[in-house]
Design a protein around this motif. Structure first.
Motif, mmCIF file in Angstrom:
data_model
loop_
_atom_site.group_PDB
_atom_site.id
_atom_site.type_symbol
_atom_site.label_atom_id
_atom_site.label_comp_id
_atom_site.label_asym_id
_atom_site.label_seq_id
_atom_site.Cartn_x
_atom_site.Cartn_y
_atom_site.Cartn_z
ATOM 1 N N ILE A 187 0.863 -1.176 0.000
ATOM 2 C CA ILE A 187 0.000 0.000 0.000
ATOM 3 C C ILE A 187 0.902 1.230 0.000
ATOM 4 C CG2 ILE A 187 -1.770 1.321 1.230
ATOM 5 C CD1 ILE A 187 -2.752 -1.406 0.277
ATOM 6 N N GLU A 188 0.604 2.145 -0.904
ATOM 7 C CA GLU A 188 1.317 3.419 -0.938
ATOM 8 C C GLU A 188 0.316 4.523 -0.612
ATOM 9 O OE1 GLU A 188 4.153 5.736 -4.066
ATOM 10 O OE2 GLU A 188 2.174 5.130 -4.796
ATOM 11 N N LYS A 189 0.641 5.315 0.386
ATOM 12 C CA LYS A 189 -0.161 6.481 0.756
ATOM 13 C C LYS A 189 0.810 7.643 0.964
ATOM 14 C CE LYS A 189 -4.174 6.324 2.423
ATOM 15 N NZ LYS A 189 -5.519 6.579 1.889
ATOM 16 N N HIS A 190 0.343 8.844 0.739
ATOM 17 C CA HIS A 190 1.147 10.023 1.033
ATOM 18 C C HIS A 190 1.122 10.252 2.534
ATOM 19 C CE1 HIS A 190 1.572 11.796 -3.143
ATOM 20 N NE2 HIS A 190 0.859 10.690 -3.316
ATOM 21 N N PHE A 191 2.247 10.729 3.065
ATOM 22 C CA PHE A 191 2.391 10.951 4.499
ATOM 23 C C PHE A 191 2.823 12.398 4.746
ATOM 24 C CE2 PHE A 191 4.870 10.997 8.428
ATOM 25 C CZ PHE A 191 3.992 10.384 9.297
ATOM 26 N N THR A 192 2.288 12.990 5.798
ATOM 27 C CA THR A 192 2.677 14.339 6.197
ATOM 28 C C THR A 192 2.657 14.438 7.714
ATOM 29 O OG1 THR A 192 2.226 16.706 5.916
ATOM 30 C CG2 THR A 192 0.311 15.251 6.124
ATOM 31 N N ASP A 193 3.401 15.376 8.240
ATOM 32 C CA ASP A 193 3.308 15.612 9.679
ATOM 33 C C ASP A 193 2.158 16.555 10.008
ATOM 34 O OD1 ASP A 193 4.463 17.913 8.646
ATOM 35 O OD2 ASP A 193 5.994 18.073 10.198
ATOM 36 N N SER A 194 1.610 17.223 8.970
ATOM 37 C CA SER A 194 0.482 18.122 9.191
ATOM 38 C C SER A 194 -0.283 18.353 7.891
ATOM 39 C CB SER A 194 0.968 19.473 9.730
ATOM 40 O OG SER A 194 -0.100 20.407 9.759
ATOM 41 N N ASN A 195 -1.587 18.147 7.922
ATOM 42 C CA ASN A 195 -2.428 18.412 6.753
ATOM 43 C C ASN A 195 -2.585 19.908 6.485
ATOM 44 O OD1 ASN A 195 -3.962 15.733 8.097
ATOM 45 N ND2 ASN A 195 -3.428 15.619 5.943
ATOM 46 N N ASP A 196 -2.109 20.751 7.392
ATOM 47 C CA ASP A 196 -2.199 22.200 7.229
ATOM 48 C C ASP A 196 -1.017 22.785 6.454
ATOM 49 O OD1 ASP A 196 -4.595 22.294 8.667
ATOM 50 O OD2 ASP A 196 -3.515 22.407 10.572
ATOM 51 N N ARG A 197 -0.046 21.977 6.116
ATOM 52 C CA ARG A 197 1.113 22.474 5.367
ATOM 53 C C ARG A 197 0.704 22.866 3.956
ATOM 54 N NH1 ARG A 197 6.334 21.882 6.910
ATOM 55 N NH2 ARG A 197 6.731 20.673 8.781
ATOM 56 N N GLU A 198 1.526 23.745 3.355
ATOM 57 C CA GLU A 198 1.336 24.127 1.956
ATOM 58 C C GLU A 198 1.926 23.043 1.068
ATOM 59 O OE1 GLU A 198 -0.262 26.815 0.610
ATOM 60 O OE2 GLU A 198 -0.924 27.146 2.676
ATOM 61 N N GLY A 199 1.369 22.878 -0.097
ATOM 62 C CA GLY A 199 1.893 21.899 -1.044
ATOM 63 C C GLY A 199 0.775 21.078 -1.629
ATOM 64 N N PRO A 200 1.068 20.399 -2.732
ATOM 65 C CA PRO A 200 0.011 19.716 -3.469
ATOM 66 C C PRO A 200 -0.540 18.456 -2.801
ATOM 67 C CG PRO A 200 2.128 19.272 -4.465
ATOM 68 C CD PRO A 200 2.370 20.296 -3.395
ATOM 69 N N ASP A 201 0.181 17.841 -1.894
ATOM 70 C CA ASP A 201 -0.221 16.538 -1.366
ATOM 71 C C ASP A 201 -0.653 16.549 0.098
ATOM 72 O OD1 ASP A 201 0.542 15.651 -3.855
ATOM 73 O OD2 ASP A 201 2.441 14.808 -3.176
ATOM 74 N N HIS A 202 -0.338 17.584 0.834
ATOM 75 C CA HIS A 202 -0.577 17.577 2.283
ATOM 76 C C HIS A 202 -2.044 17.445 2.665
ATOM 77 C CE1 HIS A 202 3.543 18.246 3.449
ATOM 78 N NE2 HIS A 202 3.625 19.156 2.492
ATOM 79 N N LYS A 203 -2.940 17.974 1.861
ATOM 80 C CA LYS A 203 -4.363 17.968 2.229
ATOM 81 C C LYS A 203 -4.953 16.562 2.258
ATOM 82 C CE LYS A 203 -4.597 22.417 2.608
ATOM 83 N NZ LYS A 203 -3.822 22.855 3.721
ATOM 84 N N PHE A 204 -4.488 15.675 1.387
ATOM 85 C CA PHE A 204 -5.033 14.318 1.381
ATOM 86 C C PHE A 204 -4.073 13.281 1.972
ATOM 87 C CE2 PHE A 204 -2.987 14.634 -2.785
ATOM 88 C CZ PHE A 204 -2.237 13.476 -2.816
#
Length: 187
Positions: free
Chosen positions: A151-168
């Motif tokens: 399984i590949e999912k995008h990972f972030t430390d915060s969904n509030d960051r700027e950038g194309p992938d952080h929101k999802f």
């Protein structure tokens, strides 16, 4: 604006080693393949490059496993890419992929998990996977029930960051939820 600079590679590899995570990067040209050769245990080829067969052959010539995303391809293009990789006799993870990188709640209808059964029949020597860009864990768990093992999912430390992938992307709590849910599918 949102690219990964090559001179960041060494420090990212070092951080991954320190965190005991396997480093991975998706090369988009021959120079990147060569740069990453000693850094990677496997290569990922993005679905946008699935018809660049000479590139796929070059990556496969390195002899390392390949994770191949398929979201931008039809079945004939996937077959051609798999044939190129098979000739090099390297392990293949074939990823069903939805290229809808948005926060649209309704994008589950585009995931088409049943493609995994088709992949299983057509490409029995491949490991199945899902490159999942949906907002919850249903697609990931459903893909495992249909035979996916990666399984590949995008990972972030915060969904509030700027950038194309952080929101999802999944934050650490959502990541843990996904892992726990998917572990339950195997029981």
């Amino acid at each position: 604006e949102y690219h990964f600079r090559r001179d960041w590679t060494a420090s990212c590899v070092e951080e991954c080693i320190n965190a005991e995570i396997t480093f991975c990067s998706t090369p988009y040209d021959i120079g990147a393949v060569d740069l990453l050769e000693k850094q990677l245990d496997f290569y990922k080829i993005g679905s946008g490059d699935i018809t660049w067969l000479s590139f796929i052959d070059y990556v496969a010539s390195k002899g390392k496993p390949i994770v191949l995303a398929t979201g931008a391809a039809g079945i004939e293009e996937i077959e051609e890419a798999v044939d190129v990789i098979a000739k090099r006799n390297v392990p293949l993870v074939l990823m069903q992929c939805n290229t809808n990188y948005t926060v649209d709640e309704g994008k589950h209808k585009y995931v088409n998990l049943h493609v995994l059964k088709d992949f299983e029949n057509r490409f029995p020597n491949s490991v199945l996977g899902l490159s999942d860009h949906t907002l919850n864990h249903a697609s990931s768990a459903g893909s495992i029930a249909l035979g996916a093992r990666v399984i590949e999912k995008h990972f972030t430390d915060s969904n509030d960051r700027e950038g194309p992938d952080h929101k999802f992307a999944l934050d650490p709590n959502a990541w843990r939820e996904m892992v726990n849910l998917c572990d339950g599918v195997f029981e």
